[in-house]
Scaffold this active site. Structure first.
Site, PDB file in Angstrom:
ATOM      1  N   LEU A  69       0.829  -1.212   0.000  1.00  0.00           N
ATOM      2  CA  LEU A  69       0.000   0.000   0.000  1.00  0.00           C
ATOM      3  C   LEU A  69       0.861   1.259   0.000  1.00  0.00           C
ATOM      4  O   LEU A  69       2.057   1.204   0.300  1.00  0.00           O
ATOM      5  CB  LEU A  69      -0.921  -0.051   1.227  1.00  0.00           C
ATOM      6  CG  LEU A  69      -1.937  -1.212   1.168  1.00  0.00           C
ATOM      7  CD1 LEU A  69      -2.471  -1.563   2.554  1.00  0.00           C
ATOM      8  CD2 LEU A  69      -3.069  -0.866   0.205  1.00  0.00           C
ATOM      9  N   LYS A 102      15.373  -0.044   5.214  1.00  0.00           N
ATOM     10  CA  LYS A 102      14.938   0.545   3.937  1.00  0.00           C
ATOM     11  C   LYS A 102      15.166   2.064   3.923  1.00  0.00           C
ATOM     12  O   LYS A 102      15.732   2.603   2.975  1.00  0.00           O
ATOM     13  CB  LYS A 102      13.458   0.206   3.738  1.00  0.00           C
ATOM     14  CG  LYS A 102      12.718   1.001   2.701  1.00  0.00           C
ATOM     15  CD  LYS A 102      12.890   0.452   1.324  1.00  0.00           C
ATOM     16  CE  LYS A 102      12.251   1.375   0.303  1.00  0.00           C
ATOM     17  NZ  LYS A 102      12.570   1.023  -1.050  1.00  0.00           N
TER      18      LYS A 102
HETATM   19  P1  NAD Z   1       0.681   2.517  -6.189  1.00  0.00           P
HETATM   20  O1  NAD Z   1       0.095   3.820  -5.775  1.00  0.00           O
HETATM   21  O2  NAD Z   1       0.906   2.221  -7.634  1.00  0.00           O
HETATM   22  O3  NAD Z   1      -0.215   1.306  -5.597  1.00  0.00           O
HETATM   23  C1  NAD Z   1      -0.876   1.340  -4.363  1.00  0.00           C
HETATM   24  C2  NAD Z   1      -2.210   0.631  -4.541  1.00  0.00           C
HETATM   25  O4  NAD Z   1      -2.856   0.537  -3.277  1.00  0.00           O
HETATM   26  C3  NAD Z   1      -3.169   1.374  -5.483  1.00  0.00           C
HETATM   27  O5  NAD Z   1      -3.570   0.522  -6.525  1.00  0.00           O
HETATM   28  C4  NAD Z   1      -4.334   1.779  -4.555  1.00  0.00           C
HETATM   29  O6  NAD Z   1      -5.589   1.757  -5.219  1.00  0.00           O
HETATM   30  C5  NAD Z   1      -4.245   0.713  -3.489  1.00  0.00           C
HETATM   31  N1  NAD Z   1      -4.869   1.109  -2.216  1.00  0.00           N
HETATM   32  C6  NAD Z   1      -4.679   2.228  -1.493  1.00  0.00           C
HETATM   33  N2  NAD Z   1      -5.412   2.186  -0.357  1.00  0.00           N
HETATM   34  C7  NAD Z   1      -6.067   0.995  -0.368  1.00  0.00           C
HETATM   35  C8  NAD Z   1      -6.975   0.366   0.529  1.00  0.00           C
HETATM   36  N3  NAD Z   1      -7.359   0.962   1.661  1.00  0.00           N
HETATM   37  N4  NAD Z   1      -7.468  -0.848   0.179  1.00  0.00           N
HETATM   38  C9  NAD Z   1      -7.090  -1.461  -0.966  1.00  0.00           C
HETATM   39  N5  NAD Z   1      -6.226  -0.916  -1.855  1.00  0.00           N
HETATM   40  C10 NAD Z   1      -5.731   0.301  -1.553  1.00  0.00           C
HETATM   41  O7  NAD Z   1       2.054   2.396  -5.358  1.00  0.00           O
HETATM   42  P2  NAD Z   1       3.293   1.441  -5.692  1.00  0.00           P
HETATM   43  O8  NAD Z   1       4.246   2.138  -6.598  1.00  0.00           O
HETATM   44  O9  NAD Z   1       2.780   0.085  -6.045  1.00  0.00           O
HETATM   45  O10 NAD Z   1       3.991   1.390  -4.260  1.00  0.00           O
HETATM   46  C11 NAD Z   1       3.495   0.576  -3.199  1.00  0.00           C
HETATM   47  C12 NAD Z   1       4.470   0.645  -2.044  1.00  0.00           C
HETATM   48  O11 NAD Z   1       5.752   0.175  -2.477  1.00  0.00           O
HETATM   49  C13 NAD Z   1       4.693   2.058  -1.502  1.00  0.00           C
HETATM   50  O12 NAD Z   1       4.735   1.995  -0.092  1.00  0.00           O
HETATM   51  C14 NAD Z   1       6.029   2.477  -2.118  1.00  0.00           C
HETATM   52  O13 NAD Z   1       6.720   3.415  -1.319  1.00  0.00           O
HETATM   53  C15 NAD Z   1       6.752   1.145  -2.157  1.00  0.00           C
HETATM   54  N6  NAD Z   1       7.814   1.050  -3.181  1.00  0.00           N
HETATM   55  C16 NAD Z   1       7.574   1.458  -4.462  1.00  0.00           C
HETATM   56  C17 NAD Z   1       8.584   1.349  -5.411  1.00  0.00           C
HETATM   57  C18 NAD Z   1       8.350   1.785  -6.843  1.00  0.00           C
HETATM   58  O14 NAD Z   1       9.325   1.853  -7.604  1.00  0.00           O
HETATM   59  N7  NAD Z   1       7.116   2.073  -7.235  1.00  0.00           N
HETATM   60  C19 NAD Z   1       9.840   0.814  -5.062  1.00  0.00           C
HETATM   61  C20 NAD Z   1      10.044   0.361  -3.755  1.00  0.00           C
HETATM   62  C21 NAD Z   1       9.010   0.486  -2.813  1.00  0.00           C
END
Ligand code: NAD
Length: 292
Positions: free
Chosen positions: A64, A166
């Protein structure tokens, strides 16, 4: 194994697909209909709510955007059957990670924080690195599930230690990226060719991952987002998120982080220029735009 997966965004979508590919029965939920549809195409079963995805699951994985949605979703997760394994892969603050793990333990559930290193491509390819916080026994249960989504699963310590690793790592990355950009710009202004400076510094004491694996200048070093107009890669907005988490943790722990503070301020400035979606190495453009 029956697994509930909540949060099917850029990262979670690929991760849930890899669990399904490994033979797990993945019951997936996201607030976004488009994300749910993609998970369905990738072999997951679509659930009508977070609670429905978690029902009867032996393990629940969350991916999330931040601490608040994790706490929100954990309100349902805490009603899971005793001994259910909760794995939160989101990047969130250490204090929330510890709080949700304590609440889970009080309900007889097992919890780990398992944030990831590696971006969307690694999530899709199943080559993420997981940094895991939790007891030895719970880590041993989580490791095989995480292995289906990553190339490395490292036990960092007790609950919250994964998040601590992290954000400390990403604070170091933010600061070294800016320092690497500065060094290239200074060397160029002093008349050195960028490639020559790379050849020297990559074999000298200034070498770092930011220089030799992710060089911020196009045409220098191995291929990196700089070679593609700074598109893709690791977004400035996400680097800023991690730096803000690091600053909050440093304040709580009374740790001196002057370089981290400077990196956070510079990335804040870069994001405010409308560059939040650009790869974080593009900050070299801002540093290079100082008037003569
Ligand atoms: P994103 O915004 O693409 O995905 C998050 C998803 O969570 C969305 O699809 C949203 O609809 C869903 N969501 C939010 N609240 C919700 C709820 N209450 N119930 C159900 N679904 C819900 O984000 P992401 O890029 O996939 O990143 C996710 C996590 O990974 C973050 O914490 C981010 O910091 C971490 N991260 C991301 C990357 C990257 O390169 N994108 C790299 C390392 C870590």
């Amino acid at each position: 194994m029956r697994i509930g997966f909540i949060g099917l965004g850029n990262m979670g979508g690929g991760m849930a697909a890899n669990l399904a590919k490994a033979g797990h029965e993945v019951h997936a939920f996201d607030l976004s209909a488009a994300a749910l549809a993609r998970a369905g195409e990738a072999g997951c079963r679509i659930a009508a709510s977070a609670a429905a995805a978690m029902e009867g699951a032996e393990a629940i994985v969350t991916m999330l955007p931040g601490g608040k949605p994790v706490e929100q979703v954990y309100k349902d997760a805490l009603f899971a059957e005793a001994d259910t394994l909760l794995i939160d892969c989101s990047t969130i603050d250490v204090a929330t990670a510890r709080r949700v793990a304590e609440k889970a333990a009080a309900k007889g559930l097992a919890a780990v924080d398992a944030p990831v290193s590696g971006g969307i491509a690694a999530a899709n390819a199943g080559t993420l690195t997981f940094m895991v916080g939790g007891s030895d026994a719970v880590f041993a249960r989580a490791a095989p599930i995480l292995s289906a989504m990553g190339k490395a699963v490292i036990h960092a310590g007790g609950n919250g230690a994964g998040q601590a690793a992290k954000i400390a790592n990403n604070m170091l990355l933010g600061a070294t990226m800016i320092a690497t950009c500065e060094a290239f710009l200074l060397a160029q202004k002093l008349g050195l060719d960028a490639q020559t400076f790379y050849d020297i510094s990559s074999k000298a004491s200034g070498q770092s991952w930011s220089m030799t694996s992710y060089c911020p200048l196009p045409g220098v070093g191995p291929e990196s987002p700089a070679d593609h107009g700074y598109e893709g890669g690791f977004a400035t907005a996400l680097m800023l998120k991690d730096l803000r988490l690091a600053m909050a943790a440093a304040e709580d722990a009374n740790a001196a982080v002057p370089m981290g503070e400077m990196a956070a301020a510079l990335y804040e400035q870069f994001a405010e220029m409308g560059e939040g979606k650009r790869d974080f190495s593009a900050i070299i453009r801002m540093l290079d735009s100082v008037p003569d």
